[in-house]
Scaffold this motif. Structure first.
Motif, PDB file in Angstrom:
ATOM      1  N   ARG A 148       0.832  -1.206   0.000  1.00 20.37           N
ATOM      2  CA  ARG A 148       0.000   0.000   0.000  1.00 20.37           C
ATOM      3  C   ARG A 148       0.863   1.252   0.000  1.00 20.37           C
ATOM      4  NH1 ARG A 148      -3.994   2.942  -1.762  1.00 20.37           N
ATOM      5  NH2 ARG A 148      -4.899   4.359  -0.205  1.00 20.37           N
ATOM      6  N   GLU A 188       2.429   1.765  -3.405  1.00 22.39           N
ATOM      7  CA  GLU A 188       1.454   2.272  -4.381  1.00 22.39           C
ATOM      8  C   GLU A 188       1.239   3.774  -4.201  1.00 22.39           C
ATOM      9  OE1 GLU A 188      -2.035  -0.007  -3.767  1.00 22.39           O
ATOM     10  OE2 GLU A 188      -1.215  -1.877  -4.607  1.00 22.39           O
ATOM     11  N   LEU A 189       1.176   4.212  -2.951  1.00 21.48           N
ATOM     12  CA  LEU A 189       0.966   5.638  -2.686  1.00 21.48           C
ATOM     13  C   LEU A 189       2.152   6.473  -3.157  1.00 21.48           C
ATOM     14  CD1 LEU A 189      -0.667   5.486   0.872  1.00 21.48           C
ATOM     15  CD2 LEU A 189      -1.774   6.120  -1.285  1.00 21.48           C
ATOM     16  N   VAL A 197       4.218   5.677  -5.644  1.00 21.55           N
ATOM     17  CA  VAL A 197       4.177   5.705  -7.117  1.00 21.55           C
ATOM     18  C   VAL A 197       3.132   6.702  -7.585  1.00 21.55           C
ATOM     19  CG1 VAL A 197       3.628   4.357  -9.187  1.00 21.55           C
ATOM     20  CG2 VAL A 197       5.048   3.361  -7.378  1.00 21.55           C
ATOM     21  N   ALA A 198       1.969   6.693  -6.934  1.00 17.44           N
ATOM     22  CA  ALA A 198       0.915   7.643  -7.298  1.00 17.44           C
ATOM     23  C   ALA A 198       1.385   9.081  -7.060  1.00 17.44           C
ATOM     24  CB  ALA A 198      -0.343   7.353  -6.482  1.00 17.44           C
ATOM     25  N   PHE A 199       2.115   9.279  -5.952  1.00 18.91           N
ATOM     26  CA  PHE A 199       2.645  10.614  -5.666  1.00 18.91           C
ATOM     27  C   PHE A 199       3.616  11.058  -6.758  1.00 18.91           C
ATOM     28  CE2 PHE A 199       6.336  12.937  -4.029  1.00 18.91           C
ATOM     29  CZ  PHE A 199       5.738  14.096  -3.609  1.00 18.91           C
ATOM     30  N   ASN A 200       4.471  10.135  -7.169  1.00 14.63           N
ATOM     31  CA  ASN A 200       5.465  10.467  -8.201  1.00 14.63           C
ATOM     32  C   ASN A 200       4.780  10.832  -9.508  1.00 14.63           C
ATOM     33  OD1 ASN A 200       8.395  10.509  -8.921  1.00 14.63           O
ATOM     34  ND2 ASN A 200       7.747   8.955 -10.387  1.00 14.63           N
ATOM     35  N   ASP A 201       3.706  10.057  -9.866  1.00 21.18           N
ATOM     36  CA  ASP A 201       2.972  10.360 -11.105  1.00 21.18           C
ATOM     37  C   ASP A 201       2.276  11.708 -11.014  1.00 21.18           C
ATOM     38  OD1 ASP A 201       3.800   7.965 -12.154  1.00 21.18           O
ATOM     39  OD2 ASP A 201       1.961   6.873 -11.565  1.00 21.18           O
ATOM     40  N   ALA A 202       1.793  12.017  -9.811  1.00 20.88           N
ATOM     41  CA  ALA A 202       1.054  13.272  -9.641  1.00 20.88           C
ATOM     42  C   ALA A 202       1.958  14.495  -9.713  1.00 20.88           C
ATOM     43  CB  ALA A 202       0.307  13.268  -8.311  1.00 20.88           C
ATOM     44  N   LYS A 227       9.662  14.543 -12.424  1.00 25.57           N
ATOM     45  CA  LYS A 227      10.266  13.301 -12.876  1.00 25.57           C
ATOM     46  C   LYS A 227      11.489  13.525 -13.750  1.00 25.57           C
ATOM     47  CE  LYS A 227       6.196  11.721 -14.262  1.00 25.57           C
ATOM     48  NZ  LYS A 227       5.188  10.828 -14.850  1.00 25.57           N
TER      49      LYS A 227
END
Length: 379
Positions: free
Chosen positions: A347, A350-351, A353-358, A364
């Motif tokens: 979990r 996943e958070l 990775v989501a933070f990095n995408d956001a 990046k």
């Protein structure tokens, strides 16, 4: 002053001559002009005084440096204790330079009365805590040393009795003897063999100290450790060393401070250093944290959002007081280290990775842009 000869010329040496050359030249000339070798010769006596005066200056590093800079003017106000003014007699010269004129020359050095002798300096270590070095403290130390004999109060004589003047030397501690040499008969002044140069004889020695006037004893002292003392520095306790002999002053006690390391704090000069860990979230968003102080309290500090790993801040006046002036206090230097988690569950991953995408392309591509800058620099 103008009629005084250059001291180097008097001894027949050059200005670059070392201590051994100076001493050798003096010994040779002192033997040549000594009054015992030239009885009644006023010129030889004057030469002997002149040679002794030159040696007295050139054999002393400080006086020699002054003389090299200013010549005879360096001692025109009596700075050498009367040399050149006609106020010093031969006995005083013999007293000053008895180590050179003694034993193998004329025996003049052994005739001085054994007087008071200063006690030896002592040194010991004192282990203290890190906090004690910064804030100061009082500690008790014990040592075994010489102290004045309590029975005879330092006289060396049995209580109720006194040391008497030596009848052989009349209390002078010295006697004159005639010796036949290749230059004729010469008078030597040597230590009196009856009193061993003391000038006094103790007929009934004190039982407590056996006539020495002092005994070994354990004593306890309270040492005040000043604020801000550093590892390896010394505390001098004047007059707390060994007691002197024959009424001489006591030596000093030097206490070398050894400071134990601290688990959190380090010290450089008057500054204290500490590493404070913060989380990635605290570094990114900012936070109100509490920084530990050496005295056990905490200092509130507001982290700014976006603080970088390894950032350093100075908390003024929260360091170590100067040992010379306690009003001057160093800083507490705080380094913020961002703690990176080494173990994460799915979990959490996943958070992140989501933070990095956001964060978008700017975030990046930050690493790529940094390498591009490095390449440009080397071009």
């Amino acid at each position: 002053m103008a009629d005084k000869r250059d001291y180097y010329d008097v001894l027949g040496i050059g200005k670059q001559s070392g201590d051994d050359e100076i001493k050798k030249a003096y010994r040779k000339l002192a033997k040549q002009y000594h009054p015992d070798a030239n009885p009644g010769d006023k010129k030889a006596e004057a030469n002997f005084k002149e040679v002794s005066e030159a040696y007295g200056v050139l054999s002393d590093a400080d006086k020699r440096r002054q003389y090299d800079q200013m010549g005879h003017a360096a001692f025109s106000q009596g700075g050498f204790g009367g040399f050149g003014s006609g106020g010093m007699d031969l006995n005083e010269i013999f007293s000053r330079f008895g180590d050179i004129l003694g034993g193998d020359l004329f025996g003049m050095g052994g005739g001085r009365r054994a007087g008071p002798k200063r006690g030896s300096d002592l040194q010991m270590r004192l282990n203290i805590k890190f906090e004690e070095a910064v804030f100061g403290c009082s500690r008790e130390v014990s040592l075994n040393t010489y102290e004045t004999c309590g029975q005879c109060k330092g006289s060396g004589a049995k209580p109720g009795t006194f040391a008497e003047n030596c009848k052989k030397c009349n209390g002078s501690g010295s006697e004159r003897i005639m010796q036949q040499t290749m230059l004729g008969y010469m008078t030597s002044v040597v230590a009196c063999n009856a009193c061993r140069g003391e000038g006094k004889i103790i007929k009934e020695p004190c039982a407590g100290c056996r006539g020495a006037g002092r005994v070994r004893a354990n004593k306890t002292l309270t040492v005040t450790v000043p604020k801000g003392i550093d590892n390896g520095q010394q505390i001098r306790l004047q007059g707390k060393g060994e007691f002197g002999e024959k009424g001489g002053p006591a030596g000093d006690l030097y206490i070398v401070v050894q400071v134990a390391p601290h688990k959190l704090f380090n010290r450089e000069g008057n500054n204290l250093y500490i590493d404070v860990p913060i989380t990635f979230v605290q570094a990114a968003l900012g936070d109100e944290i509490f920084i530990p102080m050496l005295d056990g309290t905490e200092e509130k500090y507001n982290l700014k959002a976006g603080i970088q790993p390894g950032a350093i801040v100075h908390l003024r006046g929260k360091g170590v007081p100067s040992v010379r002036n306690n009003r001057n206090v160093g800083d507490l230097v705080v380094k913020f280290n961002v703690s990176v988690p080494t173990v994460m569950n799915e979990r959490q991953k996943e958070l992140l990775v989501a933070f990095n995408d956001a964060m978008g392309d700017d975030y990046k591509n930050h690493k790529k842009r940094w390498f591009d800058k490095v390449k440009e620099y080397f071009k």
